[in-house]
Design an enzyme around this catalytic site. Structure first.
Site, PDB file in Angstrom:
ATOM      1  N   GLU A 325      43.896  34.354 -13.370  1.00  0.00           N
ATOM      2  CA  GLU A 325      44.566  35.157 -14.330  1.00  0.00           C
ATOM      3  C   GLU A 325      44.877  33.995 -15.431  1.00  0.00           C
ATOM      4  OE1 GLU A 325      45.566  34.416 -11.110  1.00  0.00           O
ATOM      5  OE2 GLU A 325      46.095  36.419  -9.910  1.00  0.00           O
ATOM      6  N   ASP A 368      20.306  21.061 -43.695  1.00  0.00           N
ATOM      7  CA  ASP A 368      19.495  20.826 -45.294  1.00  0.00           C
ATOM      8  C   ASP A 368      19.608  19.438 -45.556  1.00  0.00           C
ATOM      9  OD1 ASP A 368      22.060  20.511 -46.003  1.00  0.00           O
ATOM     10  OD2 ASP A 368      21.731  21.688 -47.943  1.00  0.00           O
ATOM     11  N   ASP A 638      25.174  22.915 -46.961  1.00  0.00           N
ATOM     12  CA  ASP A 638      26.274  23.145 -48.064  1.00  0.00           C
ATOM     13  C   ASP A 638      26.099  24.083 -49.473  1.00  0.00           C
ATOM     14  OD1 ASP A 638      24.446  21.845 -49.271  1.00  0.00           O
ATOM     15  OD2 ASP A 638      25.887  20.279 -50.166  1.00  0.00           O
ATOM     16  N   ASP A 642      21.914  27.977 -48.137  1.00  0.00           N
ATOM     17  CA  ASP A 642      21.814  27.741 -46.524  1.00  0.00           C
ATOM     18  C   ASP A 642      22.585  28.914 -46.082  1.00  0.00           C
ATOM     19  OD1 ASP A 642      20.766  25.184 -46.617  1.00  0.00           O
ATOM     20  OD2 ASP A 642      22.538  24.460 -47.703  1.00  0.00           O
ATOM     21  N   ASN A 731      49.438  32.806  -4.836  1.00  0.00           N
ATOM     22  CA  ASN A 731      48.844  32.792  -6.088  1.00  0.00           C
ATOM     23  C   ASN A 731      49.627  32.325  -7.358  1.00  0.00           C
ATOM     24  OD1 ASN A 731      46.289  33.702  -6.760  1.00  0.00           O
ATOM     25  ND2 ASN A 731      46.997  35.498  -7.624  1.00  0.00           N
TER      26      ASN A 731
HETATM   27  N1  LIG Z   1      18.367  22.886 -61.351  1.00  0.00           N
HETATM   28  C1  LIG Z   1      16.979  23.104 -61.277  1.00  0.00           C
HETATM   29  N2  LIG Z   1      16.214  23.669 -61.918  1.00  0.00           N
HETATM   30  C2  LIG Z   1      14.638  23.737 -61.703  1.00  0.00           C
HETATM   31  N3  LIG Z   1      14.382  23.621 -60.404  1.00  0.00           N
HETATM   32  C3  LIG Z   1      15.120  23.344 -59.662  1.00  0.00           C
HETATM   33  C4  LIG Z   1      16.427  23.135 -59.835  1.00  0.00           C
HETATM   34  N4  LIG Z   1      17.313  22.787 -58.714  1.00  0.00           N
HETATM   35  C5  LIG Z   1      16.347  22.896 -57.607  1.00  0.00           C
HETATM   36  N5  LIG Z   1      15.096  23.050 -58.115  1.00  0.00           N
HETATM   37  C6  LIG Z   1      14.012  23.113 -57.527  1.00  0.00           C
HETATM   38  O1  LIG Z   1      13.936  24.255 -56.462  1.00  0.00           O
HETATM   39  C7  LIG Z   1      13.684  23.815 -55.187  1.00  0.00           C
HETATM   40  C8  LIG Z   1      14.538  24.192 -54.131  1.00  0.00           C
HETATM   41  O2  LIG Z   1      16.003  24.048 -54.389  1.00  0.00           O
HETATM   42  P1  LIG Z   1      16.823  24.544 -53.291  1.00  0.00           P
HETATM   43  O3  LIG Z   1      18.197  24.291 -53.840  1.00  0.00           O
HETATM   44  O4  LIG Z   1      16.409  25.631 -52.605  1.00  0.00           O
HETATM   45  O5  LIG Z   1      16.639  23.131 -52.321  1.00  0.00           O
HETATM   46  P2  LIG Z   1      16.744  21.756 -52.279  1.00  0.00           P
HETATM   47  O6  LIG Z   1      18.165  21.570 -53.106  1.00  0.00           O
HETATM   48  O7  LIG Z   1      15.568  21.136 -52.823  1.00  0.00           O
HETATM   49  O8  LIG Z   1      17.102  21.157 -50.934  1.00  0.00           O
HETATM   50  P3  LIG Z   1      18.115  21.798 -49.614  1.00  0.00           P
HETATM   51  O9  LIG Z   1      17.599  22.758 -49.117  1.00  0.00           O
HETATM   52  O10 LIG Z   1      17.889  20.411 -48.799  1.00  0.00           O
HETATM   53  O11 LIG Z   1      19.454  21.512 -50.257  1.00  0.00           O
HETATM   54  C9  LIG Z   1      14.018  22.076 -55.388  1.00  0.00           C
HETATM   55  O12 LIG Z   1      13.304  21.274 -54.588  1.00  0.00           O
HETATM   56  C10 LIG Z   1      13.460  21.810 -56.717  1.00  0.00           C
HETATM   57  O13 LIG Z   1      12.192  21.720 -56.923  1.00  0.00           O
HETATM   58 MG   LIG Z   2      21.326  22.332 -50.152  1.00  0.00          MG
END
Ligand SMILES: Nc1ncnc2c1ncn2[C@@H]1O[C@H](COP(=O)(O)OP(=O)(O)OP(=O)(O)O)[C@@H](O)[C@H]1O
Ligand SMILES: [Mg+2]
Length: 943
Positions: A325, A368, A638, A642, A731
């Site tokens: 319970e 990530d 974060d 994600d 009990n």
């Molecule tokens: N401000 C930006 N301008 C242009 N391309 C970008 C920019 N930020 C990220 N990217 C491109 O997009 C890709 C994917 O970005 P995303 O934010 O999905 O993942 P991440 O930051 O690389 O990694 P994680 O998934 O580990 O956080 C990056 O690897 C980069 O090549």
């Molecule tokens: Mg990230």
């Protein structure tokens, strides 16, 4: 730099106001603003305050805390209480008033304790929510003049209809809103529609929006599909917007659809959690057993012609005797205590109490990379021309792209990569051009585009992931001009990027395209036929605590995988620098994920450390595949990219400065960036689970033993072995004593491996102990028969009951001490509780109060024989416990057995991938988690 025109999107003034129509229909934006008594500059603070009083807070009605009485009555809804009340009703129907009264008292005590525990849990949850406020950016007028406005963060609960809010990537949509302006906005509506892919949203009177010029809202379009409406419960995946709040709190569509689900913390379309599968699994099994017991006892009695007027009450008492319970009370207390300590000591915030249990169950942790394993503070390392030399032009065009995408965003969001590019670019490099339109970064396109203008015409500047940008390039810049991007050149460029990535650099490709006129609207289709300028390579240092945290988690038997949007080379290098051994075949990309069905993906996931170039949906698919293969999977991330994975995981974890959506989706939030806190949190979760299992093992072993013995004795003897009131009294004593198990101290080894409660294993274990218990009980009958005077009815029967009552309470005290995990020491409250049981068991039959329960003092010779019997029983239990533990250790490959775990009930984690960790990893548990577990949604929601 100037921006000569408004961004690519914007609301046109309305032709004519149409008051009285709903927000979602074809009313113009201006009409909607008028009806809401607001304007594009928002409300004044005084107006907002007045509306807050009128409309109430922007919270769901069910999210408010319930009064104690309602909680108390709410306790009746739980399955155990329901069965107990039914049994009380049956007792009353057969005029067994004593039983009915005791049952009612039991229900009342249990409901009161539960209401108290529930209120405490809610208070700590509210305190945690206070630590993680949900806020919104609102524009309010600071005075009666329409020009003075101010934007500020307010708690989302203070929003009122008519407020003008700003939305940026990672924001939760704080109320139902209608878009006024938007730039590249896409929104996750999974919580509302189940649709996992983000949908594009734009104002309906947007001349440049995807809908084309002058598009008006479709009639009666206040559905989730309406492009110009966003709803509470959704979140911004990419882009930014300005919107007017049309409904708050109970008036939102989310409240209408999911009001009561919210109360129990079950997200619409959410996954079934490990806690639901384990603890609730046990609960439902027991509820079914309880419900079946009385009919079985009565049928057996009738078949053997042993029915008496007290038989129905006895059958009810047997069923009650089976019930743990206090399970809900013990579980709530254990989890609330653990969560409170975790928050105090390590700043780990457990948002839902069951998430503490789920932390301990995690076998695979996916994370990530950027911002979790790294600091997300990139800095320029170098620029690269297509021939490998330095390339200042690439940095200059990257800066143009960064500045324009930031300036033209509805809500400029500081993006670390953009900030690093702008910080490194020479002064004035980005200001040479005038920004015209922008396509912000989104994690699926992996690039951003900016359309700029100078005296000569329009240029599209694109920067992003090299693979994606190169796919849209037709040529590349050379020292002499341009050259075609043929396969050989492409292979060379891929190599150049891979080499930089292998150094751990984050590489962005930068390309440009001349445009004779302004593309309207600016869409992804415009990003073609580009010319590659070069690359910018940035360095992002590792998080200082990441290596220690991963090593410590590996020692605890947690496997690990990185799911990132970044380049495979960059991710693999980061993992190696963190001390992981990453074989080339343990690195795969999102394209591979696309090519596999779920079964093959699950097999691949079991041997892969890095999933690179993942879109948000890839991350979620990998997590789902791991779960489908029976591995309890946590996700630590974060960012807005994600979110689907955080939702798909058994447990989502993020840091306090994560995007708002990530914090909302996560069950556990780390208040600091110190990842080693996670390892402590896992240990706390496992210890909490160990305490829950200890309670279940002790209570069920004893209860099962009693029930077997009572049924056996019922068949052997001419009278009932115990009166219903006696069964219920013992009990009640046992229940009270066991509340102290919530304060138990499991040994350190309880935190050594993932703790997954498997109901079938637990029941097998308790059946074993139950048989030992029952044997002791039945032997007691013999002892009593040998020593009792009279032998038949009257005084003999009362002495028999007393003898068994004493033996029962003494064995229960023994079980409490012996079936606890060894190695942690016995806390004082548990010792005191065992002493209390023993004292009541021995003293009550000898006191006058014993007579009122139908007991008479047993004969003196009974006691030495009982002592001998208890010694035997104790030895048998200790032996069975040692054998069970030994067997469990063998089954787990002999790796540091968890004393706190019930043999066969807490399975080991799969240490297979933990072996990839550095040599100090000792995780080597055998894999017992193969096979697909059933994940059917349990209807139980009473925790
Ligand atoms: N401000 C930006 N301008 C242009 N391309 C970008 C920019 N930020 C990220 N990217 C491109 O997009 C890709 C994917 O970005 P995303 O934010 O999905 O993942 P991440 O930051 O690389 O990694 P994680 O998934 O580990 O956080 C990056 O690897 C980069 O090549
Ligand atoms: Mg990230």
């Amino acid at each position: 730099m100037r921006t000569s025109e408004p961004p690519s999107t914007g609301a046109a003034p309305a032709a004519c106001p149409r008051p009285g129509r709903r927000e979602g229909d074809a009313a113009t934006t201006l009409a909607v603003l008028r009806r809401l008594g607001t304007g594009p500059r928002g409300l004044t603070e005084a107006e907002a305050e007045e509306r807050l009083v009128r409309h109430g807070e922007n919270t769901l009605p069910t999210a408010r805390t319930a009064p104690l009485l309602r909680r108390f009555l709410g306790g009746v809804r739980d399955p155990f209480t329901g069965v107990l009340l039914c049994l009380a009703a049956v007792s009353a129907a057969v005029t067994s008033w004593g039983t009915a009264c005791v049952l009612t008292v039991l229900v009342a005590v249990s409901c009161a304790l539960r209401a108290r525990a529930g209120r405490q849990a809610d208070r700590s949850a509210a305190a945690l929510h206070g630590a993680l406020p949900s806020t919104a950016t609102v524009r309010r007028r600071t005075g009666p003049s329409y020009t003075e406005t101010r934007e500020r963060e307010v708690p989302a609960c203070d929003l009122v209809p008519g407020d003008i809010v700003r939305l940026a990537p990672g924001d939760l949509v704080p109320a139902d809103v209608r878009l006024l302006r938007a730039t590249g906005l896409s929104v996750h509506q999974a919580a509302l529609t189940g649709e996992s892919v983000p949908v594009a949203k734009y104002p309906v009177e947007d001349p440049g929006g995807p809908g084309g010029p002058g598009r008006r809202a479709p009639a009666a379009a206040d559905t989730f599909e309406a492009p110009h409406l966003c709803f509470q419960g959704s979140s911004v995946a990419a882009g930014s917007a300005t919107a007017v709040v049309t409904a708050t709190g109970p008036g939102t569509r989310f409240a209408a659809a999911h009001g009561t689900d919210h109360e129990h913390g079950r997200r619409p379309g959410g996954v079934e959690r490990p806690f639901d599968r384990s603890v609730k699994g046990v609960v439902w099994l027991l509820v079914r057993l309880m419900a079946l017991t009385p009919p079985l006892v009565l049928t057996a009695g009738a078949l053997l012609h042993r029915s008496s007027p007290e038989s129905p009450a006895f059958a009810v008492a047997v069923a009650v005797g089976l019930t743990p319970e206090m399970l809900p009370v013990v579980v709530n207390t254990v989890l609330a205590r653990g969560a409170g300590r975790l928050a105090d000591r390590y700043g780990v915030i457990v948002k839902r109490l069951p998430a503490l249990h789920d932390l301990g169950a995690v076998e695979v942790l996916c994370t990530d990379k950027t911002g979790t394993l790294t600091q997300d503070l990139p800095a320029l390392d170098r620029t690269l021309a297509p021939d490998g030399g330095p390339c200042p032009d690439a940095l200059a065009w990257a800066a143009v792209n960064s500045l324009v995408t930031l300036q033209l965003a509805e809500v400029p969001q500081p993006d670390p990569l953009d900030e690093a590019v702008l910080a490194a670019a020479p002064p004035g490099a980005a200001e040479r051009y005038e920004g015209v339109a922008a396509l912000p970064l989104d994690p699926v396109r992996r690039r951003s585009a900016a359309l700029v203008r100078d005296g000569r015409g329009y240029t599209l500047a694109v920067k992003g992931a090299p693979e994606d940008v190169l796919d849209r390039c037709a040529g590349l810049r050379t020292p002499d001009g341009t050259a075609a991007l043929d396969p050989a050149a492409r292979a060379r460029l891929d190599r150049l990027v891979a080499d930089a990535a292998d150094e751990g650099l984050r590489v962005l490709a930068v390309a440009v395209g001349d445009r004779p006129s302004r593309p309207r609207p600016l869409t992804a289709a415009a990003e073609s036929g580009l010319t590659l300028v070069g690359f910018v390579a940035l360095r992002d240092a590792l998080a200082p605590t990441a290596a220690d945290a991963l090593a410590s988690l590996a020692r605890r038997g947690v496997s690990f995988a990185v799911l990132t949007g970044d380049h495979p080379g960059t991710a693999a290098r980061a993992c190696r620098d963190l001390g992981l051994t990453v074989a080339p075949e343990a690195v795969v990309t999102g394209d591979t994920v696309d090519a596999l069905d779920d079964t093959r993906l699950a097999a691949l996931a079991a041997r892969t450390t890095v999933f690179a170039r993942c879109t948000p949906e890839h991350k979620a698919r990998v997590v789902r595949a791991l779960r489908a293969a029976g591995r309890t999977t946590g996700y630590l991330g974060d960012g807005v990219n994600d979110l689907p994975a955080l939702r798909a995981a058994d447990l989502g974890i993020c840091t306090k400065d994560a995007a708002q959506v990530a914090r909302e989706a996560a069950g556990v939030v780390l208040a600091t960036k110190d990842l080693t806190a996670l390892s402590h949190a896992v240990a706390y979760g496992r210890r909490a689970s160990a305490n829950i299992v200890t309670y279940l093992r002790i209570t069920l072993s004893s209860n099962v033993g009693n029930v077997i013995a009572m049924l056996g004795a019922g068949l052997l003897m001419p009278f009932l072995p115990m009166l219903p009131a006696q069964v219920l009294l013992q009990n009640l004593c046992f229940d009270a004593a066991q509340l102290t198990l919530a304060l138990d101290r499991p040994p350190a080894s309880a935190a050594d491996r993932p703790a997954t409660l498997r109901p079938a294993g637990l029941l097998r274990t308790v059946a074993g102990y139950g048989v030992v218990n029952a044997a002791a009980d039945l032997a007691t009958f013999g002892v009593i028969a040998l020593t009792a005077r009279g032998g038949a009815r009257g005084g003999g029967e009362a002495a028999f009951h007393a003898g068994w009552f004493t033996e029962n309470l003494l064995t229960q005290a023994l079980v409490m001490l012996l079936l606890r995990p060894r190695g942690g020491g016995t806390p004082a409250p548990v010792r005191a509780a065992a002493a209390f049981l023993a004292a009541v068991g021995v003293a009550l039959p000898l006191l006058p109060a014993g007579a009122s329960f139908g007991m008479a003092p047993p004969p003196l010779p009974y006691y030495p024989l009982l002592a001998a019997l208890l010694a035997l029983c104790g030895a048998a239990l200790a032996g069975a416990r040692a054998r069970g533990s030994g067997h469990a250790a063998g089954a787990r490959g002999g790796a540091g057995r968890a004393e706190g775990a019930a043999p066969g009930s807490f399975g080991p984690g799969d240490g297979a991938r933990a072996r990839q960790m550095t040599a100090d990893s000792s995780a080597s548990g055998a894999n017992s988690s193969s096979g697909v577990r059933s994940r059917s949604e349990s209807p139980c929601s009473w925790w």
